[in-house]
Scaffold this motif. Structure first.
Motif, PDB file in Angstrom:
ATOM      1  N   ILE A  41       0.834  -1.201   0.000  1.00  0.00           N
ATOM      2  CA  ILE A  41       0.000   0.000   0.000  1.00  0.00           C
ATOM      3  C   ILE A  41       0.866   1.247   0.000  1.00  0.00           C
ATOM      4  O   ILE A  41       0.603   2.212  -0.729  1.00  0.00           O
ATOM      5  N   THR A  45       0.874   3.843  -3.042  1.00  0.00           N
ATOM      6  CA  THR A  45       0.489   5.222  -2.744  1.00  0.00           C
ATOM      7  C   THR A  45       1.550   6.195  -3.220  1.00  0.00           C
ATOM      8  O   THR A  45       1.249   7.251  -3.790  1.00  0.00           O
ATOM      9  N   ALA A  94     -11.655  -1.645  -7.952  1.00  0.00           N
ATOM     10  CA  ALA A  94     -11.028  -1.531  -6.636  1.00  0.00           C
ATOM     11  C   ALA A  94     -10.090  -0.342  -6.551  1.00  0.00           C
ATOM     12  O   ALA A  94      -9.633   0.010  -5.458  1.00  0.00           O
ATOM     13  N   VAL A  95      -9.771   0.293  -7.689  1.00  0.00           N
ATOM     14  CA  VAL A  95      -8.816   1.403  -7.679  1.00  0.00           C
ATOM     15  C   VAL A  95      -9.394   2.683  -8.283  1.00  0.00           C
ATOM     16  O   VAL A  95      -8.680   3.661  -8.462  1.00  0.00           O
ATOM     17  N   ASP A  97     -12.479   5.256  -7.442  1.00  0.00           N
ATOM     18  CA  ASP A  97     -13.578   5.614  -6.560  1.00  0.00           C
ATOM     19  C   ASP A  97     -14.795   6.118  -7.322  1.00  0.00           C
ATOM     20  O   ASP A  97     -15.908   6.128  -6.788  1.00  0.00           O
ATOM     21  N   HIS A 219      -6.693   5.183  -7.201  1.00  0.00           N
ATOM     22  CA  HIS A 219      -6.495   5.329  -5.761  1.00  0.00           C
ATOM     23  C   HIS A 219      -6.287   3.951  -5.146  1.00  0.00           C
ATOM     24  O   HIS A 219      -6.927   2.978  -5.548  1.00  0.00           O
ATOM     25  N   ASN A 221      -6.936   1.192  -2.738  1.00  0.00           N
ATOM     26  CA  ASN A 221      -8.074   0.816  -1.905  1.00  0.00           C
ATOM     27  C   ASN A 221      -8.034  -0.686  -1.657  1.00  0.00           C
ATOM     28  O   ASN A 221      -9.014  -1.396  -1.890  1.00  0.00           O
ATOM     29  N   LYS A 223      -7.966  -4.118   0.435  1.00  0.00           N
ATOM     30  CA  LYS A 223      -8.511  -4.607   1.699  1.00  0.00           C
ATOM     31  C   LYS A 223      -7.368  -5.045   2.611  1.00  0.00           C
ATOM     32  O   LYS A 223      -6.391  -5.636   2.171  1.00  0.00           O
TER      33      LYS A 223
END
Length: 254
Positions: A41, A45, A94-95, A97, A219, A221, A223
């Motif tokens: 992550i 990021t 999932a990436v 939004d 983005h 995201n 889990k």
């Protein structure tokens, strides 16, 4: 205590020890996965936040890997070709939004300026509940002008289909995994001596005047349930130990 009872008790003890070892091992494994997920992550990021860099030259492509280059933000100049596009069915992202519900991603071959190299571009999302090929065609046709444009996006690598993933419908040019190399082979994107890049690009900019297909920024995201899973496995190990203690205490009172 008879020999049979002793063997039964020994077997139960060994079974208990094995179960505790397995549950503790799974808990430790989940904690390790949590550390790896946090590192992933953080890396993603960082990659998504930096300014776009020039697309690496073809001579460097053999050294690109998903581990160190996935989601690298790049810019390059290319033009969408008249070759048939492909659509990839999706129930969301999932990436992204800003993407939800069923639809398709528009995968289009683009010629890298000044070369015979094809960069496959995921030009964005098309709300396409019925997987209508005509709807996809209308969205993509407006992009195929033959003029080079400055594109900004993210390096992505092809997916591998799972056991339950439906097979591609080549006639409808419909895929269910983001495997741009399979699309290129089936649709002839590399014909005429053209080379297809081993990665594809998730387009961020520019956004077409109609807004369709809909590109956009990605983005992180992912889990992160590994701590919850670890606690569950450790709790199961504790429950087995407690159950063994109750059983052992009962045996001593006999």
């Amino acid at each position: 205590m008879t020999a049979t009872a002793e063997r039964r008790h020994l077997g139960f003890v060994l079974f208990t020890l094995a179960m505790v070892a397995v549950f503790i091992g799974l808990g430790v494994w989940q904690l390790q996965r949590r550390v790896e997920k946090h590192a992933l992550i953080a890396a993603l990021t960082e990659r998504l936040a930096v300014e776009p860099v020039p697309l690496p030259p073809p001579s460097d492509w053999a050294g690109l890997t998903a581990a160190k280059d996935e989601f690298r933000r790049v810019h390059f100049r290319a033009s969408y070709g008249a070759a048939p596009d492909a659509m990839v069915y999706s129930s969301g992202s999932a990436v992204r939004d800003d993407v939800s519900g069923p639809g398709t991603w528009a995968f289009i071959p683009a010629g890298l300026e000044g070369s015979k190299i094809i960069i496959v571009v995921n030009a964005g999302f098309v709300q396409n509940t019925m997987q209508d090929r005509a709807q996809q065609d209308r969205a993509v046709t407006r992009l195929v002008t033959g003029e080079a444009a400055d594109l900004i996006g993210y390096i992505r690598f092809p997916e591998t289909a799972g056991l339950l993933t439906p097979s591609a419908n080549v006639e409808k040019r419909l895929w269910f995994t983001r495997d741009h190399l399979a699309m290129a082979q089936a649709l002839g994107w590399g014909n005429g001596g053209k080379a297809v890049a081993p990665f594809y690009i998730d387009l961020e900019q520019p956004v077409p005047p109609s807004g369709i297909p809909k590109p956009g920024p990605l983005h992180v995201n992912l889990k992160d349930d590994h701590l919850q899973y670890a606690i569950t496995w450790f709790a199961l190990a504790g429950a087995v130990v407690i159950a063994f203690g109750v059983w052992f205490a009962g045996q001593r009172r006999r």
